[in-house]
Design a protein around this motif. Structure first.
Motif, short mmCIF file in Angstrom:
data_model
loop_
_atom_site.label_atom_id
_atom_site.label_comp_id
_atom_site.label_asym_id
_atom_site.label_seq_id
_atom_site.Cartn_x
_atom_site.Cartn_y
_atom_site.Cartn_z
N ALA A 182 0.83 -1.21 0.00
CA ALA A 182 0.00 0.00 0.00
C ALA A 182 0.87 1.26 0.00
O ALA A 182 0.59 2.23 -0.72
CB ALA A 182 -0.92 0.00 1.21
N ALA A 183 1.93 1.25 0.81
CA ALA A 183 2.83 2.41 0.87
C ALA A 183 3.51 2.63 -0.47
O ALA A 183 3.66 3.78 -0.92
CB ALA A 183 3.86 2.21 1.97
N PHE A 184 3.92 1.54 -1.12
CA PHE A 184 4.58 1.70 -2.42
C PHE A 184 3.58 2.17 -3.48
O PHE A 184 3.93 3.00 -4.34
CB PHE A 184 5.23 0.39 -2.86
N SER A 185 2.37 1.66 -3.44
CA SER A 185 1.35 2.12 -4.39
C SER A 185 1.09 3.62 -4.22
O SER A 185 0.93 4.36 -5.19
CB SER A 185 0.06 1.33 -4.19
N ALA A 186 1.06 4.06 -2.96
CA ALA A 186 0.89 5.48 -2.69
C ALA A 186 2.06 6.28 -3.23
O ALA A 186 1.89 7.37 -3.79
CB ALA A 186 0.72 5.72 -1.19
N LEU A 187 3.27 5.73 -3.09
CA LEU A 187 4.46 6.40 -3.59
C LEU A 187 4.37 6.59 -5.10
O LEU A 187 4.72 7.65 -5.63
CB LEU A 187 5.71 5.59 -3.23
N LEU A 193 7.97 7.87 -11.34
CA LEU A 193 9.29 7.38 -11.76
C LEU A 193 9.80 6.26 -10.86
O LEU A 193 10.75 5.57 -11.21
CB LEU A 193 10.29 8.54 -11.80
N PHE A 194 9.17 6.07 -9.72
CA PHE A 194 9.52 4.92 -8.87
C PHE A 194 9.00 3.61 -9.46
O PHE A 194 9.22 2.55 -8.88
CB PHE A 194 8.96 5.12 -7.46
N ALA A 195 8.31 3.69 -10.59
CA ALA A 195 7.75 2.49 -11.21
C ALA A 195 8.83 1.51 -11.65
O ALA A 195 8.53 0.32 -11.85
CB ALA A 195 6.89 2.88 -12.42
N TYR A 196 10.08 1.95 -11.79
CA TYR A 196 11.16 1.02 -12.13
C TYR A 196 11.28 -0.09 -11.09
O TYR A 196 11.72 -1.20 -11.39
CB TYR A 196 12.50 1.76 -12.22
N ALA A 348 17.37 -2.58 -9.69
CA ALA A 348 16.30 -2.23 -10.62
C ALA A 348 16.28 -0.73 -10.89
O ALA A 348 16.12 -0.29 -12.04
CB ALA A 348 14.96 -2.69 -10.07
N ASN A 349 16.43 0.08 -9.85
CA ASN A 349 16.49 1.53 -10.05
C ASN A 349 17.70 1.93 -10.87
O ASN A 349 17.63 2.86 -11.69
CB ASN A 349 16.51 2.24 -8.70
N LEU A 350 18.81 1.23 -10.66
CA LEU A 350 20.01 1.52 -11.44
C LEU A 350 19.80 1.15 -12.90
O LEU A 350 20.24 1.88 -13.80
CB LEU A 350 21.19 0.74 -10.85
N CYS A 351 19.09 0.04 -13.16
CA CYS A 351 18.78 -0.34 -14.54
C CYS A 351 17.92 0.73 -15.21
O CYS A 351 18.13 1.08 -16.37
CB CYS A 351 18.06 -1.68 -14.57
N ALA A 363 17.93 11.53 -11.09
CA ALA A 363 17.42 10.19 -10.77
C ALA A 363 18.47 9.30 -10.12
O ALA A 363 18.15 8.21 -9.66
CB ALA A 363 16.88 9.52 -12.04
N CYS A 364 19.74 9.75 -10.07
CA CYS A 364 20.77 8.95 -9.42
C CYS A 364 20.47 8.74 -7.93
O CYS A 364 20.94 7.78 -7.32
CB CYS A 364 22.15 9.58 -9.60
N LEU A 365 19.66 9.62 -7.34
CA LEU A 365 19.28 9.44 -5.94
C LEU A 365 18.49 8.15 -5.74
O LEU A 365 18.48 7.59 -4.65
CB LEU A 365 18.45 10.63 -5.46
N GLY A 366 17.86 7.66 -6.80
CA GLY A 366 17.06 6.46 -6.71
C GLY A 366 17.83 5.21 -6.39
O GLY A 366 17.25 4.23 -5.90
N PHE A 367 19.13 5.21 -6.65
CA PHE A 367 19.95 4.06 -6.25
C PHE A 367 21.02 4.42 -5.23
O PHE A 367 21.50 3.55 -4.51
CB PHE A 367 20.58 3.37 -7.48
N ILE A 368 21.37 5.68 -5.12
CA ILE A 368 22.37 6.06 -4.12
C ILE A 368 21.80 5.93 -2.71
O ILE A 368 22.47 5.40 -1.80
CB ILE A 368 22.87 7.50 -4.37
#
Length: 524
Positions: A182-187, A193-196, A348-351, A363-368
Motif C-alpha cells: 500500500a505504501a509503495f502504491s501510494a508512492l 518514476l519509482f515504477a522502475y 532495478a532503479n540503477l537499470c 534520478a541517481c538518488l534512486g539508487f544512491i
C-alpha cells in the motif's frame, strides 16, 4: 550527581546533532540558486490552490504544467493553505515567475519539513540496529549531498518521497507485506518514476506472501490493495473523463531520448558516439542525416534524433530496462530474503537510470539512497556506496552552474565523501572481528569462513579497489579541465564539451558500478 554524570545526561544524541547540523545548513542555503523547478512547484501550488480539480491537468497559463501524479497534486493543494497565509500572491496562477522573499522562505521551509519525514523513516528502518550503526546510517542519509543539491538548492521534494519509499521497504522486509504494498502504491501516486521498482515488489511479494493454502486469497488481497490506492488517486479524473489527459502529462514521450544535460548512462555514450561520428564521417566522405549533432551545437534533448546511429524509441528503452532487470527477478525467486529484496530494488532503479527513456541526472538518488541503507552491513557494500555516490553526486554538479554556488557544491561533495569514507572504514574495522565467533577464528585472527575472511581483508586494505581509486582521481582531472583547462585550450570553441566530457566519463564509471551491482546479486 557528579559533574561527569550530569554532562553525560544532557549530551544530545548523535542523530539529533546530525539533524540539527543538516537543518542549519539548509537554512543557510535559502538564498542560494533556484532552478526553474522552483517556479514549477510554485505554479503547482497556485493552480491546485486556486483552480477546481477539473482544471489541474488542463490549465496552461504557465509552460510548467502539472506532470506529477494526483497524490502529489493533493500535496501541493495542502501546501497552498499555509502558502496563502505567507503570501497570497504566491497562489495566484497568473503571477508567473513570482518569487517574493516570503515565497522563497516558505517553499524552502516546506522542503525542510518534508525532510523531517525522511529522518523518521531512516530511524524507523534502523530502529533495531545498534546505536552507533543507526547514527551512522542517519548521517549518510541526512547529510547526503545529492539531497542538498537537488532539494535544498535546485529545488524538489525527493527527501519526502524517499521517506515513503523507506517506510515501504521496511514494512515489506519485516513481513507487513500488504502495508508495504500500500505504501509503495501510494508512492507511485506521488511520483511515477519509482515504477522502475514495481516489478521487484511484484516478484518478491508473489514469492514470499502468495504461498501456502491461502496463496490465492493473499494474491487478491495484494492486488485489491494496489487497485484501491490507484483508484483513490486517479478515480476523480477517471470520473471526469480526464484519465488520458493525466497520462499524457505523466508520460511525455515526445521529450526525447535524453535530457538537455545527459544523465551518465548508456545513452550518454550512445549520444557521444553519434556526435563524434557526425563530425568525423563527413570528413571521410560519408553523408550523415544531420549536421546539427556537433560538439558546438549543444546537447541532445527535446525530440532531436541521431545523426548517424539508429534512433532509439521509448518502447526499446522499456524493453531494454526490463531485460536488464531480469537477473534480480531470478535471484529473488531463488532466494527471497529481505536483504536481496533491498539489493534488487537498488539494482532495478540503477537499470532504469542506465537504460530508461529521458532520464534526468537527478534520478541517481534512486539508487544512491538505497545503497546507503546497505552500506553499513558489509565492507563490499560500503566500498560500492563510496564509489557510486562519488560518481553519481559529481554528475549532479553541473546543475549548479552559477559561480557563487561553486564552492558550496564542491564542499558538499568532498565533505560527505571524506566523512562517509572515515565513518564506514571505522565502522567496518570495528565490526570486522565479530564476523566470526571465537570458535571459528584462525590463528591469524580471521574467520575460517572464506567470505568472512575476504570481508575482513577488504576492510584492512581500504573499502575501494585500486581501479576505483584511479577512476575517482580521474574525476579530479575532469573537474580541472572543465574549470580552467577547456578555456585555455579551446577559448570560446566547443562550449558544450565540458558537459559532454562530464557525462561520458561518469557514464563509463557508472557502467562499471552497474556490473558490480549485478554480480552482487549472486552473493549470499
Amino acid at each position: 550527581m557528579s559533574k561527569a554524570s550530569f554532562s553525560s545526561d544532557v549530551t544530545p544524541p548523535s542523530w539529533l546533532i546530525i539533524s540539527a547540523f543538516a537543518t542549519a545548513l539548509k537554512f543557510l542555503l535559502i538564498p542560494a540558486y533556484r532552478s526553474t523547478d522552483f517556479e514549477v512547484h510554485r505554479n503547482w501550488l497556485a493552480l491546485t490552490g486556486s483552480l477546481p480539480i477539473s482544471q489541474w491537468y488542463t490549465e496552461r497559463t504557465s509552460q510548467w504544467t502539472l506532470d506529477y501524479p494526483p497524490f502529489f497534486a493533493w500535496f501541493e493543494w495542502l501546501l497552498s493553505f499555509p502558502a496563502r497565509l505567507a503570501d497570497p500572491a504566491m497562489v495566484n496562477v497568473s503571477n508567473l515567475e513570482y518569487a517574493s522573499h516570503a515565497t522563497i522562505v516558505f517553499q524552502r521551509c516546506s522542503v525542510m519539513c518534508g525532510d523531517i519525514l525522511l529522518l523518521v523513516a531512516v530511524r524507523f528502518f534502523a530502529r533495531d540496529m545498534p546505536a552507533a550503526k543507526r547514527d551512522l546510517l542517519t548521517g549518510l542519509v541526512m547529510l547526503n549531498p545529492g539531497l542538498f543539491i537537488v532539494d535544498n538548492i535546485h529545488f524538489q521534494y525527493n527527501g519526502m518521497l524517499f521517506a515513503l519509499f523507506i517506510f515501504s521497504v521496511t514494512l515489506v522486509c519485516e513481513g507487513y507485506h500488504v502495508g508495504g504494498a500500500a505504501a509503495f502504491s501510494a508512492l507511485l501516486c506521488f511520483k511515477h518514476l519509482f515504477a522502475y521498482a514495481a516489478p521487484v515488489y511484484f516478484v518478491y511479494l508473489l514469492r514470499v506472501h502468495c504461498r501456502g493454502s491461502r496463496a490465492v486469497s493473499r494474491f487478491f488481497s495484494l492486488g485489491l490493495t494496489g487497485i484501491a490506492v490507484l483508484a483513490l488517486a486517479f478515480g476523480p479524473f477517471i470520473a471526469m473523463g480526464q484519465l488520458s489527459i493525466v497520462l499524457e502529462r505523466l508520460f511525455p514521450f515526445g521529450r526525447g531520448l535524453t535530457h538537455a544535460y545527459w544523465a551518465p548512462n548508456v545513452w550518454a555514450l550512445y549520444n557521444g558516439a553519434d556526435k563524434v561520428l557526425a563530425m568525423v564521417l563527413p570528413k571521410l566522405g560519408f553523408a550523415v542525416r544531420s549536421s546539427q549533432a556537433s560538439l558546438t551545437g549543444g546537447l541532445v534533448g527535446g525530440g532531436g534524433g541521431m545523426s548517424v546511429l539508429v534512433d532509439i524509441t521509448p518502447k526499446f528503452t522499456a524493453v531494454l530496462t526490463l531485460l536488464t532487470q531480469v537477473p534480480c527477478y531470478v535471484a529473488m525467486w531463488r532466494r527471497p530474503t529481505p536483504d536481496l529484496f533491498l539489493r534488487s530494488l537498488l539494482y532495478a532503479n540503477l537499470c532504469g537510470f542506465m537504460a530508461g527513456w529521458h532520464v534526468h541526472e537527478k534520478a541517481c538518488l534512486g539508487f544512491i539512497l538505497p545503497l546507503a541503507l546497505m552500506s553499513v552491513e558489509r565492507p563490499a557494500d560500503a566500498g560500492r556506496y563510496l564509489f557510486i555516490s562519488a560518481v553519481g553526486h559529481y554528475s549532479l554538479l553541473p546543475l549548479l552552474f552559477e559561480t557563487r554556488e561553486y564552492p558550496i557544491k564542491i564542499l558538499l561533495l568532498l565533505l560527505h565523501q571524506y566523512g562517509a569514507t572515515v565513518a564506514l572504514l571505522c565502522w567496518n574495522s570495528l565490526t570486522a572481528g565479530s564476523r566470526g565467533d571465537s570458535a571459528n577464528v584462525s590463528a591469524v585472527g580471521l574467520s575460517k569462513n572464506p567470505s568472512d575472511e575476504q570481508e575482513v581483508l577488504k576492510t584492512s586494505r581500504g573499502l575501494l579497489a585500486f581501479p576505483e581509486k584511479v577512476a575517482l582521481c580521474g574525476l579530479v582531472g575532469v573537474e580541472i579541465y572543465c574549470l580552467v583547462g577547456h578555456h585555455l585550450i579551446f577559448q570560446e570553441k566547443f562550449p558544450f564539451l565540458p558537459l559532454l566530457l562530464t557525462s561520458v566519463y561518469c557514464a563509463v564509471n557508472m557502467i562499471a558500478a552497474w556490473s558490480s551491482c549485478f554480480w552482487a546479486l549472486s552473493k549470499p
